[in-house]
Design an enzyme around this catalytic site. Structure first.
Site, PDB file in Angstrom:
ATOM      1  N   GLY A  83       0.876  -1.176   0.000  1.00 24.96           N
ATOM      2  CA  GLY A  83       0.000   0.000   0.000  1.00 24.96           C
ATOM      3  C   GLY A  83       0.902   1.212   0.000  1.00 24.96           C
ATOM      4  O   GLY A  83       1.562   1.499   0.994  1.00 24.96           O
ATOM      5  N   HIS A  84       1.016   1.871  -1.139  1.00 22.28           N
ATOM      6  CA  HIS A  84       1.934   3.008  -1.283  1.00 22.28           C
ATOM      7  C   HIS A  84       1.118   4.298  -1.357  1.00 22.28           C
ATOM      8  O   HIS A  84       0.348   4.506  -2.295  1.00 22.28           O
ATOM      9  CB  HIS A  84       2.806   2.837  -2.535  1.00 22.28           C
ATOM     10  CG  HIS A  84       3.735   1.659  -2.431  1.00 22.28           C
ATOM     11  ND1 HIS A  84       4.611   1.299  -3.412  1.00 22.28           N
ATOM     12  CD2 HIS A  84       3.923   0.764  -1.421  1.00 22.28           C
ATOM     13  CE1 HIS A  84       5.297   0.236  -3.017  1.00 22.28           C
ATOM     14  NE2 HIS A  84       4.892  -0.116  -1.823  1.00 22.28           N
ATOM     15  N   GLN A 107       7.102  -3.759   0.050  1.00 19.68           N
ATOM     16  CA  GLN A 107       7.498  -4.317   1.353  1.00 19.68           C
ATOM     17  C   GLN A 107       8.847  -3.725   1.769  1.00 19.68           C
ATOM     18  O   GLN A 107       9.139  -2.601   1.397  1.00 19.68           O
ATOM     19  CB  GLN A 107       7.537  -5.863   1.315  1.00 19.68           C
ATOM     20  CG  GLN A 107       6.168  -6.513   1.194  1.00 19.68           C
ATOM     21  CD  GLN A 107       5.595  -6.506  -0.207  1.00 19.68           C
ATOM     22  OE1 GLN A 107       6.219  -6.991  -1.136  1.00 19.68           O
ATOM     23  NE2 GLN A 107       4.394  -5.978  -0.377  1.00 19.68           N
TER      24      GLN A 107
END
Ligand code: GDP
Ligand code: IMO
Ligand code: MG
Length: 421
Positions: free
Chosen positions: A39-40, A221
């Protein structure tokens, strides 16, 4: 020429914001591993956007974005993301490319992820439950289906065959949730995916390199979640480190130039597993509150603690980090005193190396204390305007790591970043 940008801790270091910041200097942004577990977060026209699979260069006109073969792709999540991105007027048919070798996450992969986690009880990994591990297992087990297979008439037959195999596994887990609705949305999303630019990723990227274009590989990650070098088994299922760029995109190592490592000014981890500097006290709570440390993908509260230089130095070593971006420095503004982990104590002995099994060896952090700057820094634009005690903090980290922090991010906004000359 290829640069890599990746996380040096347990994920969520602020990679999305930093890729978005650097994107204007590149022609191609490429994801090389991971999937919708990522989730960026970035801000576009002051609006918050969270990207899971689409590279974070997507909001820059003229920049091409590639989802590489090393990624595992969920068409359903992609469809949702496309809607968000389209709402900003971005035409993904022009700037998004997907490798035909990219493996698909199927509805049964998500079910298997859930079933496997449930069966682990209190040993659970804390997976995001996006189907990552079962999808990579099918890749290495040589069963998986790939994006290129979608264009083949036999896709549905192959899908049914694999689904049957998965059903047996699900039966073994005694997992009987109805996933018909998931399958319906999967096949709808597949039709949308088929309309995108599905390309031979390795030729696509190598032609760009040969033409002198600049490529930025965007990690997902973090290094301590790497399948080989992270805190196994509490890791993700891909190689998150710089070496993953070669097999996740088909780029030969000699083309890789800078490896830009992103670290928070402190440390967080979401999910289970060892975290030597975790603060299960008021200070940890304060870091979580001020840093708004809640997962961008799952909303789970992130575990918080002081920066861990032992783990960070290890991450610099295995990645060959050449430049560092330190994010969320502004979150430390409120603290009168800071601590930095400079060694681990294991069985009474100090070491500056990451042990084989952190979980069993339970390293105790050895800390060096620093005076906090205790003033607002989020409006600063220049390094020389930052408080002396922040500079001391940065210089100490540089010295310990033997790699220089080149940028300090002092807020979530696009413009809140300071270059150190
Ligand atoms: P990623 O997965 O590495 O892209 O990071 P996430 O987006 O999951 O989490 C980083 C969070 O920190 C997001 O909410 C960002 O908006 C925010 N963020 C990024 N850089 C900074 C910073 O310098 N200061 C503050 N306060 N927040 C930041
Ligand atoms: P970004 O790219 C933080 C963690 C999960 C879990 C472990 C395995 O946003 O930094 P998985 O879903 O892969 O089976 O989960 O890895 N994890 C992340 N933690 N940021 C991420 O991505 C993560 N992706 C997975 O919480 O502990
Ligand atoms: Mg994240």
């Amino acid at each position: 020429m290829v640069d890599v940008l990746l996380g040096l801790q347990w994920g969520d270091e602020g990679k999305g914001k930093i890729v978005d910041f650097f994107a204007k200097d590149y022609d191609v942004i490429a994801r090389f591993q991971g999937g919708p577990n990522a989730g960026h977060t970035l801000y576009v026209n002051d609006k918050k956007v969270v990207l899971h699979q689409i590279p974070s260069g997507v909001f820059h006109k003229g920049v091409l974005n590639l989802i590489g073969n090393g990624v595992v792709l969920d068409p359903v999540v992609l469809r949702r993301e496309m809607e968000t991105v389209n709402s900003f007027g971005v035409d993904l048919k022009q700037n998004l490319f997907i490798s035909e070798r990219t493996h698909l996450i199927l509805p049964t992969h998500r079910a298997l992820d859930k079933a496997a986690e449930l069966s682990k009880g209190n040993q659970k990994i804390g997976s995001t439950l996006k189907g990552i591990s079962p999808a990579y297992m099918d890749k290495t087990g040589r069963n998986g289906l790939r994006v290129g297979d979608l264009l083949d008439k036999s896709f549905t037959t192959s899908y049914i065959k694999l689904r049957l195999k998965h059903q047996k596994l699900l039966d073994n887990y005694n997992f009987h949730e109805d996933i018909t609705a998931w399958e319906e949305e999967f096949f709808e999303a597949v039709e949308i995916l088929k309309g995108l630019n599905i390309v031979n990723g390795e030729y696509f990227i190598n032609k760009q390199i040969k033409a002198g274009k600049k490529v930025l590989a965007e990690g997902a990650q973090g290094s301590m979640l790497d399948i080989d070098f992270g805190t196994f088994p509490y890791v993700t299922s891909s190689n998150t480190i710089s070496a993953g760029v070669s097999n996740g995109l088909g780029i030969a190592p000699q083309y890789i130039k800078d490896v830009i490592g992103v670290t928070k000014a402190y440390c967080t981890r979401v999910g289970s597993g060892p975290f030597p500097t975790e603060l299960e006290n008021e200070t940890g709570e304060e870091l979580r509150k001020i840093g708004n440390e809640f997962g961008a993908t799952t909303g789970r509260p992130r575990r918080c603690g002081w920066i861990d230089l032992v783990a960070l130095k290890y991450a610099c070593m295995i990645n060959g980090v050449t430049k560092i971006v330190m994010t969320k420095a502004d979150v430390l503004d409120a603290f009168k005193e800071l601590e930095v982990c400079t060694a681990y104590k294991i069985n009474g002995k100090e070491t500056d190396e990451v042990p084989f099994q952190m979980e069993k060896q339970k390293p105790e952090p050895v800390y060096k204390k620093f005076a906090g700057w205790n003033c607002a820094t989020d409006a600063a634009k220049l390094y020389n305007k930052l408080p002396e005690s922040m500079k001391e903090y940065v210089q100490f980290i540089n010295q310990y790591l033997g790699v220089t922090i080149n940028y300090i991010s002092n807020g979530p906004g696009r413009e809140q970043i300071i270059e150190i000359n």
